[in-house]
Design a protein around this motif. Structure first.
Motif, PDB file in Angstrom:
ATOM      1  N   GLU A  95      -3.199  -2.109  -8.748  1.00  0.00           N
ATOM      2  CA  GLU A  95      -2.716  -0.997  -7.926  1.00  0.00           C
ATOM      3  C   GLU A  95      -3.811   0.053  -7.833  1.00  0.00           C
ATOM      4  OE1 GLU A  95       0.987  -2.892  -7.600  1.00  0.00           O
ATOM      5  OE2 GLU A  95       0.187  -1.176  -6.510  1.00  0.00           O
ATOM      6  N   SER A  96      -3.823   0.802  -6.768  1.00  0.00           N
ATOM      7  CA  SER A  96      -4.797   1.876  -6.602  1.00  0.00           C
ATOM      8  C   SER A  96      -4.081   3.127  -6.125  1.00  0.00           C
ATOM      9  CB  SER A  96      -5.868   1.471  -5.581  1.00  0.00           C
ATOM     10  OG  SER A  96      -6.844   2.471  -5.463  1.00  0.00           O
ATOM     11  N   LEU A  97      -4.719   4.271  -6.371  1.00  0.00           N
ATOM     12  CA  LEU A  97      -4.121   5.556  -6.000  1.00  0.00           C
ATOM     13  C   LEU A  97      -4.400   5.889  -4.549  1.00  0.00           C
ATOM     14  CD1 LEU A  97      -5.248   7.652  -9.121  1.00  0.00           C
ATOM     15  CD2 LEU A  97      -3.123   6.391  -8.814  1.00  0.00           C
ATOM     16  N   SER A  98      -3.427   6.534  -3.897  1.00  0.00           N
ATOM     17  CA  SER A  98      -3.618   7.000  -2.525  1.00  0.00           C
ATOM     18  C   SER A  98      -4.554   8.203  -2.511  1.00  0.00           C
ATOM     19  CB  SER A  98      -2.269   7.399  -1.915  1.00  0.00           C
ATOM     20  OG  SER A  98      -1.799   8.586  -2.554  1.00  0.00           O
ATOM     21  N   PHE A  99      -4.969   8.600  -1.310  1.00  0.00           N
ATOM     22  CA  PHE A  99      -5.864   9.739  -1.189  1.00  0.00           C
ATOM     23  C   PHE A  99      -5.219  11.009  -1.741  1.00  0.00           C
ATOM     24  CE2 PHE A  99      -7.516  13.248   1.643  1.00  0.00           C
ATOM     25  CZ  PHE A  99      -8.711  13.412   0.951  1.00  0.00           C
ATOM     26  N   ARG A 100      -3.930  11.212  -1.443  1.00  0.00           N
ATOM     27  CA  ARG A 100      -3.266  12.415  -1.926  1.00  0.00           C
ATOM     28  C   ARG A 100      -3.205  12.452  -3.454  1.00  0.00           C
ATOM     29  NH1 ARG A 100      -0.102  16.553  -0.334  1.00  0.00           N
ATOM     30  NH2 ARG A 100       1.302  17.367  -1.919  1.00  0.00           N
ATOM     31  N   MET A 101      -2.914  11.312  -4.064  1.00  0.00           N
ATOM     32  CA  MET A 101      -2.860  11.276  -5.526  1.00  0.00           C
ATOM     33  C   MET A 101      -4.243  11.510  -6.126  1.00  0.00           C
ATOM     34  SD  MET A 101      -0.036   8.425  -6.572  1.00  0.00           S
ATOM     35  CE  MET A 101      -0.056   9.017  -8.262  1.00  0.00           C
ATOM     36  N   ARG A 102      -5.267  10.983  -5.483  1.00  0.00           N
ATOM     37  CA  ARG A 102      -6.625  11.226  -5.967  1.00  0.00           C
ATOM     38  C   ARG A 102      -6.974  12.713  -5.870  1.00  0.00           C
ATOM     39  NH1 ARG A 102     -10.219   5.876  -4.731  1.00  0.00           N
ATOM     40  NH2 ARG A 102      -8.496   4.381  -4.631  1.00  0.00           N
ATOM     41  N   LEU A 103      -6.538  13.334  -4.794  1.00  0.00           N
ATOM     42  CA  LEU A 103      -6.736  14.780  -4.660  1.00  0.00           C
ATOM     43  C   LEU A 103      -6.053  15.541  -5.800  1.00  0.00           C
ATOM     44  CD1 LEU A 103      -6.313  15.771  -0.897  1.00  0.00           C
ATOM     45  CD2 LEU A 103      -8.235  16.318  -2.388  1.00  0.00           C
ATOM     46  N   ASP A 131     -10.294   3.529 -14.986  1.00  0.00           N
ATOM     47  CA  ASP A 131      -9.584   2.251 -14.834  1.00  0.00           C
ATOM     48  C   ASP A 131      -8.850   2.171 -13.497  1.00  0.00           C
ATOM     49  OD1 ASP A 131     -10.493   1.376 -17.256  1.00  0.00           O
ATOM     50  OD2 ASP A 131      -8.679   1.913 -18.362  1.00  0.00           O
ATOM     51  N   TRP A 132      -8.241   3.289 -13.086  1.00  0.00           N
ATOM     52  CA  TRP A 132      -7.500   3.279 -11.820  1.00  0.00           C
ATOM     53  C   TRP A 132      -8.448   3.124 -10.623  1.00  0.00           C
ATOM     54  CZ3 TRP A 132      -2.496   2.798 -10.575  1.00  0.00           C
ATOM     55  CH2 TRP A 132      -1.583   2.863 -11.634  1.00  0.00           C
ATOM     56  N   LEU A 133      -9.642   3.708 -10.723  1.00  0.00           N
ATOM     57  CA  LEU A 133     -10.592   3.558  -9.627  1.00  0.00           C
ATOM     58  C   LEU A 133     -11.101   2.119  -9.537  1.00  0.00           C
ATOM     59  CD1 LEU A 133     -12.610   6.885  -9.953  1.00  0.00           C
ATOM     60  CD2 LEU A 133     -10.782   6.337  -8.351  1.00  0.00           C
ATOM     61  N   LYS A 134     -11.099   1.432 -10.682  1.00  0.00           N
ATOM     62  CA  LYS A 134     -11.487   0.020 -10.674  1.00  0.00           C
ATOM     63  C   LYS A 134     -10.321  -0.882 -10.268  1.00  0.00           C
ATOM     64  CE  LYS A 134     -14.695   0.830 -14.489  1.00  0.00           C
ATOM     65  NZ  LYS A 134     -14.913   0.652 -15.939  1.00  0.00           N
ATOM     66  N   SER A 190       2.480   6.369  -2.629  1.00  0.00           N
ATOM     67  CA  SER A 190       1.239   6.915  -3.159  1.00  0.00           C
ATOM     68  C   SER A 190       0.396   5.847  -3.842  1.00  0.00           C
ATOM     69  CB  SER A 190       1.530   8.041  -4.152  1.00  0.00           C
ATOM     70  OG  SER A 190       1.955   9.183  -3.470  1.00  0.00           O
ATOM     71  N   PHE A 191       0.878   4.598  -3.848  1.00  0.00           N
ATOM     72  CA  PHE A 191       0.113   3.490  -4.393  1.00  0.00           C
ATOM     73  C   PHE A 191      -0.246   2.527  -3.281  1.00  0.00           C
ATOM     74  CE2 PHE A 191       2.547   5.061  -7.927  1.00  0.00           C
ATOM     75  CZ  PHE A 191       1.580   5.143  -8.920  1.00  0.00           C
ATOM     76  N   VAL A 192      -1.381   1.928  -3.419  1.00  0.00           N
ATOM     77  CA  VAL A 192      -1.813   0.892  -2.473  1.00  0.00           C
ATOM     78  C   VAL A 192      -2.094  -0.366  -3.275  1.00  0.00           C
ATOM     79  CG1 VAL A 192      -3.557   0.221  -0.798  1.00  0.00           C
ATOM     80  CG2 VAL A 192      -2.820   2.606  -0.934  1.00  0.00           C
ATOM     81  N   LYS A 193      -1.485  -1.453  -2.901  1.00  0.00           N
ATOM     82  CA  LYS A 193      -1.691  -2.711  -3.608  1.00  0.00           C
ATOM     83  C   LYS A 193      -3.008  -3.329  -3.148  1.00  0.00           C
ATOM     84  CE  LYS A 193       0.877  -6.746  -5.168  1.00  0.00           C
ATOM     85  NZ  LYS A 193       2.162  -7.449  -5.102  1.00  0.00           N
ATOM     86  N   THR A 194      -3.920  -3.531  -4.107  1.00  0.00           N
ATOM     87  CA  THR A 194      -5.268  -3.946  -3.726  1.00  0.00           C
ATOM     88  C   THR A 194      -5.349  -5.378  -3.234  1.00  0.00           C
ATOM     89  OG1 THR A 194      -5.728  -4.622  -6.001  1.00  0.00           O
ATOM     90  CG2 THR A 194      -6.245  -2.367  -5.417  1.00  0.00           C
ATOM     91  N   SER A 195      -4.350  -6.166  -3.572  1.00  0.00           N
ATOM     92  CA  SER A 195      -4.422  -7.572  -3.190  1.00  0.00           C
ATOM     93  C   SER A 195      -3.769  -7.859  -1.844  1.00  0.00           C
ATOM     94  CB  SER A 195      -3.743  -8.438  -4.261  1.00  0.00           C
ATOM     95  OG  SER A 195      -2.391  -8.030  -4.415  1.00  0.00           O
ATOM     96  N   ASN A 201     -11.818   1.621   0.285  1.00  0.00           N
ATOM     97  CA  ASN A 201     -10.723   1.156   1.145  1.00  0.00           C
ATOM     98  C   ASN A 201      -9.462   0.826   0.356  1.00  0.00           C
ATOM     99  OD1 ASN A 201     -11.378  -1.223  -0.111  1.00  0.00           O
ATOM    100  ND2 ASN A 201     -12.184  -2.235   1.729  1.00  0.00           N
ATOM    101  N   LYS A 202      -9.533   0.916  -0.964  1.00  0.00           N
ATOM    102  CA  LYS A 202      -8.337   0.643  -1.769  1.00  0.00           C
ATOM    103  C   LYS A 202      -7.349   1.798  -1.766  1.00  0.00           C
ATOM    104  CE  LYS A 202     -10.479  -0.274  -5.681  1.00  0.00           C
ATOM    105  NZ  LYS A 202     -11.887  -0.118  -5.289  1.00  0.00           N
ATOM    106  N   MET A 203      -7.764   2.961  -1.232  1.00  0.00           N
ATOM    107  CA  MET A 203      -6.836   4.100  -1.275  1.00  0.00           C
ATOM    108  C   MET A 203      -6.011   4.229   0.000  1.00  0.00           C
ATOM    109  SD  MET A 203      -9.274   7.472  -0.933  1.00  0.00           S
ATOM    110  CE  MET A 203     -10.144   7.917   0.554  1.00  0.00           C
ATOM    111  N   GLY A 204      -6.097   3.272   0.867  1.00  0.00           N
ATOM    112  CA  GLY A 204      -5.231   3.286   2.039  1.00  0.00           C
ATOM    113  C   GLY A 204      -5.704   4.259   3.099  1.00  0.00           C
ATOM    114  N   SER A 205      -4.789   4.670   3.966  1.00  0.00           N
ATOM    115  CA  SER A 205      -5.146   5.557   5.069  1.00  0.00           C
ATOM    116  C   SER A 205      -5.332   6.976   4.575  1.00  0.00           C
ATOM    117  CB  SER A 205      -4.058   5.512   6.143  1.00  0.00           C
ATOM    118  OG  SER A 205      -2.833   5.934   5.590  1.00  0.00           O
TER     119      SER A 205
END
Length: 885
Positions: free
Chosen positions: A656-664, A648-651, A855-860, A796-800
């Motif tokens: 909201e989406s998870l940052s790269f560090r949180m995904r790690l 669900d979070w990847l969708k 650690s969150f990126v707002k997708t909108s 691109n939803k996970m930010g930099s």
């Protein structure tokens, strides 16, 4: 729908009946102690509340099994409970606070049951307590500070539970403690430096917990320490100097994040095992490690060590017929050998993954760079005999006594299943003679009367043994132990009166088998002078109870048969329906999976989930709270995971989406949960359905692996550790995540789970589904990676993100998804690499108590914006809420 109830044991009713049969109407000699014990037993095993009957019983004169009493003094006749030993009785429920009312108790043993709840702080009132043995249960909560008041405590075992929180500093007051076993729990925080004040501590084992911080340098001052095991505890910092501990023989600090070099000071001459593998150590291998005469194992693999290997490591050791030495230096940066590379056959040297294996000037290197891992564990072969094939009495289980002073003497042995819980060595044969002397002298037997029938190393590491004890030659009944000898030997094993051996460590009696001429003793228990009238009363009550029990069992069996027929008459369940959010009586929020007719998962998967999850306890596995299987209803009740699924979070369903560090971090948590299944579960488990929708997130975004309905136990190995590494089974799982080799051969292995996790890692990076519109994620990422356009398909939803470490993450994921299982990394390697990548990513300042987090990126909105964390009431299914009745 009928209200549901939880079941943690199929034997609860049987155990309650058993206690009813042990009741008499003897005089209660100490009401406080009897009342406390009744409360304990009622809380543990009585779902039918028969305490009114139990109030008539006195544990000291009714011979309640597992309760041992002594006289208060030589003058009066009052009994006091001194030991409660209810190990391995399938007990469920909670430990009662009334346990603290036993002022004379020395042994409290509830090992290997199904107890839940927290450890009562009232146990800290039992100042006389010597052994506190609670390992192998499902206890939760934190460690009570009050347990630090047990100044007479010798052994403290809570391993194999779900204890959380920190180790209280008050435990530094345990001035007589020798053994601390807290491994395989969920303990956190720092390991208290104050525990270095425990001057009597010999075995200190905290493996598989979640500590942080460093190993206190003061631990180098624990003068009596023999074994220090802190494996897989998330520890950081440098290695402490342990050279001042005179009898230290076993060190395992593997699978942490320790840095710096290995101290150069010489360790104790008693050292047998040093395992520092899977850390971040650098520098060279100290020459001082070459001067350890009894060393059996030196594991330094998977570090950053440089420099050379000294041939003195094997040249300075005197090998005899039983000596073994394992030197594992794989996956470092070692470049050369000082001296000749010709270790003796007793030494196993592993160099794969070092520059030394590419150095053409070094001879003999190929056999150490490519050789398969030498089996370091062997069972003791049965002693052969030259006695003729003649008749030992088969009906009484007679056999030849291998080392009898009278040739070909036949006798009927006592059979004992026995386990060394924490031995201070890694290889047994050099200590076999010493162990035999230890056992026979403790039992007052001659040396020839003991035979070690087999040994098996189990995870821990623990050493399991099958022992046979033979009667003496020339006894009155030749070849058979007398009844008094059997009871004496059994009493020695069951009452923990073996003298302490810190080389062999604490032991566990797994079984004491009485067959043949000893079978009649199975029902006997030592009696403490029961009067004839009391005995008659016991018999009378037992007869009445037996009649009552017989009637009840008849009704139960009949009802069970009717239910079984009814079950067969309806359609078999083929899966689960919705998942509900519910609350228990204690306001705990849970998730409830309710089966529906015609769904996709069946009865077998329902039972598999219960059987597997009931004995798995790990921070990164979803816990089973209970289950319901009655009134045509099947439900599984889990801990509630408020953040929902990784899928669900990847969708970005919540916006909201998870940052790269949180995904790690989610990837690492998931890998650790699977690693536990592969290496720490006993027996190991293949999950078979790893996917992003089976990875759930708690309130702090800790990831936990769920859904074990398709899981399979790994194949059993023989005594030599040999056997197949796969399970032949029908292909089950989710398309897109399935190991292609498993699809072709139907051979399920641990590398099948590695492949599935690799697909999840690719999902985490790209946000793509495994299969979508005819495209396969593995193939698409491989093509993009080969063509150098990998970053065009990153989510691109996970930010930099730092491109260097994303590249390493992609490389790891693709290796996991290699078509050939042998080219995939092990789950241990996956965890190690993810930890390394995560350490290189700068901290993002995550604080889940705050409403905002980078650690969150707002997708909108824009690419790098942070935003408000969404609410945590994620429901994985329907809107209904189940409340307890």
């Amino acid at each position: 729908m009928m209200g549901f109830k939880f079941k943690s044991s199929g034997y609860v009713f049987a155990v309650a009946v058993y206690w009813l049969l042990m009741i008499s109407v003897a005089k209660v000699t100490d009401p406080a102690e009897v009342s406390a014990l009744l409360a304990v037993k009622g809380n543990l095993v009585d779902p039918m509340h028969h305490l009114d009957n139990w109030n008539k019983g006195d544990p000291c004169t009714s011979n309640w099994t597992g309760v041992i009493c002594v006289h208060k003094s030589n003058v009066d006749k009052f009994w006091h409970v001194q030991e409660i030993q209810l190990l391995n009785m399938n007990l469920s429920g909670r430990l009662a606070p009334e346990l603290g009312q036993f002022p004379h108790l020395k042994i409290l043993d509830f090992m290997w049951n199904n107890l839940t709840g927290s450890i009562p702080k009232e146990i800290g009132n039992i100042s006389s307590l010597v052994l506190l043995l609670l390992n192998g249960n499902r206890l939760t909560g934190s460690l009570p500070v009050e347990l630090g008041y047990l100044t007479n405590l010798d052994r403290f075992q809570i391993d194999q539970n779900e204890i959380s929180g920190t180790i209280p500093i008050s435990f530094s007051n345990l001035e007589n403690i020798k053994h601390i076993h807290f491994n395989n729990n969920s303990l956190t925080g720092q390991i208290p430096a104050e525990l270095s004040n425990l001057s009597t501590l010999m075995h200190f084992q905290l493996d598989n917990n979640h500590f942080n911080g460093e190993i206190p340098s003061s631990y180098g001052n624990i003068s009596e320490l023999m074994k220090l095991s802190l494996r897989n505890c998330s520890l950081q910092g440098v290695l402490p100097d342990l050279s001042r501990i005179p009898n230290l023989s076993y060190i395992d600090l593997s699978k942490n994040r320790l840095t710096g070099s290995i101290p150069s000071n010489k360790l104790s001459n008693s050292m047998t095992t040093i395992d520092l593998s899977d850390n971040l150590l650098n520098g060279s291998i100290p020459e001082s490690l070459s001067n350890l005469p009894f060393l059996q194992k030196l594991s330094l693999e998977n570090n950053h060590l440089t420099g050379s290997i000294s041939a003195h490591l094997w040249q300075n050791k005197s090998f005899n017929a039983t000596s073994k030495l394992l030197l594992d230096f794989r996956n470092n940066s070692l470049s050369t050998v000082i001296g000749d590379l010709n270790p003796p056959v007793n030494a196993s040297l592993r160099l794969h993954g070092n520059p030394i294996c590419r150095n053409s000037s070094i001879q003999n290197k190929d056999q150490f760079c490519d050789r398969e891992f030498e089996d370091f564990i062997r069972s003791i072969s049965n002693n052969s005999t030259e006695c003729p094939m003649q008749s030992c009495p088969i009906d009484n289980y007679f056999e030849y006594v291998p080392r009898s002073p009278t040739p070909c003497f036949c006798a009927s042995p006592l059979r004992i299943d026995y386990r060394l819980k924490s031995p201070s060595f890694s290889y047994f044969p050099p200590y076999e003679d010493q162990f035999e002397v230890y056992v026979t002298s403790s039992l007052d037997l001659d040396f020839y009367q003991l035979k070690i029938d087999s040994i098996t190393w189990e995870r821990g590491p623990r050493l399991r043994m099958s022992l046979k004890l033979f009667p003496k030659v020339g006894t009155e009944r030749s070849g058979i132990f007398s009844t008094s000898d059997v009871l004496r030997i059994r009493g020695t094993f069951t009452t923990w009166v073996f003298p302490g051996s810190h080389l062999f460590g604490p032991y566990e009696l797994l079984d004491f088998t009485l067959v043949g001429p000893y079978a009649h003793l199975n029902a006997e228990t030592p009696r403490k002078g029961i009067r004839r009238g009391v005995l008659i009363t016991i018999v009378a009550v037992a007869v009445v109870c037996a009649i009552l029990v017989s009637s009840i069992l008849t009704v139960v069996i009949k009802k069970g048969q009717e239910r079984y027929k009814h079950t067969l008459s309806r359609k078999a369940l083929r899966g689960y329906g919705k998942v509900y959010k519910g609350k228990l009586w204690d306001n705990r929020t849970v998730a409830i999976k309710r089966a529906e007719e015609g769904s996709l998962q069946g009865e077998k998967e329902f039972l598999t989930e219960i059987e597997i999850l009931s004995r798995l306890h790990h921070r990164n596995l979803v816990s089973l709270v209970g289950y319901c299987d009655e009134e045509q209803e099947q439900m599984l009740v889990y801990e509630f995971m408020p953040r929902g699924t990784l899928s669900d979070w990847l969708k970005a369903k919540s916006g909201e989406s998870l940052s790269f560090r949180m995904r790690l971090q989610v990837a690492l948590d998931s890998a650790k949960g699977i690693l536990y299944l592969h290496t720490e579960a006993n027996p190991p488990i293949f999950h078979r359905d790893i996917k992003s929708s089976n990875i759930l997130l708690d309130s702090k975004f800790v990831a936990k692996v769920a859904d074990f309905g398709l899981s399979r136990l790994a194949p059993s190995l023989d005594d030599n550790g040999a056997g197949p590494n796969y399970v032949s089974t029908l292909v089950r799982g989710t398309p897109g995540y399935l190991d292609p080799e498993y699809l072709l051969t139907h051979k399920l292995t641990d590398k099948s789970d590695v492949y599935s996790l690799g697909v999840v890692l690719l999902e985490i990076l790209t946000g793509m589904r495994p299969i979508s519109h005819g495209k396969n994620i593995v193939r698409e990422v491989k093509i993009a990676h080969q063509e150098g356009i990998m970053f065009s398909i990153i989510d691109n939803k996970m930010g930099s993100y730092p491109s260097e470490w994303v590249e390493k993450f992609v490389s790891l994921a693709l290796r996991c998804c290699n078509d050939k299982p042998e080219k995939r990394p092990s789950m241990s390697d996956v965890v190690h690499e993810l930890e390394h990548i995560l350490e290189k990513i700068p901290e993002m300042g995550v604080d889940f108590s705050e409403p905002e987090s980078s650690s969150f990126v707002k997708t909108s909105s824009s690419f790098n914006s942070s935003s408000i964390v969404p609410g945590s009431d994620i429901n994985s299914g329907g809107d209904s809420i189940f409340l307890p009745r």
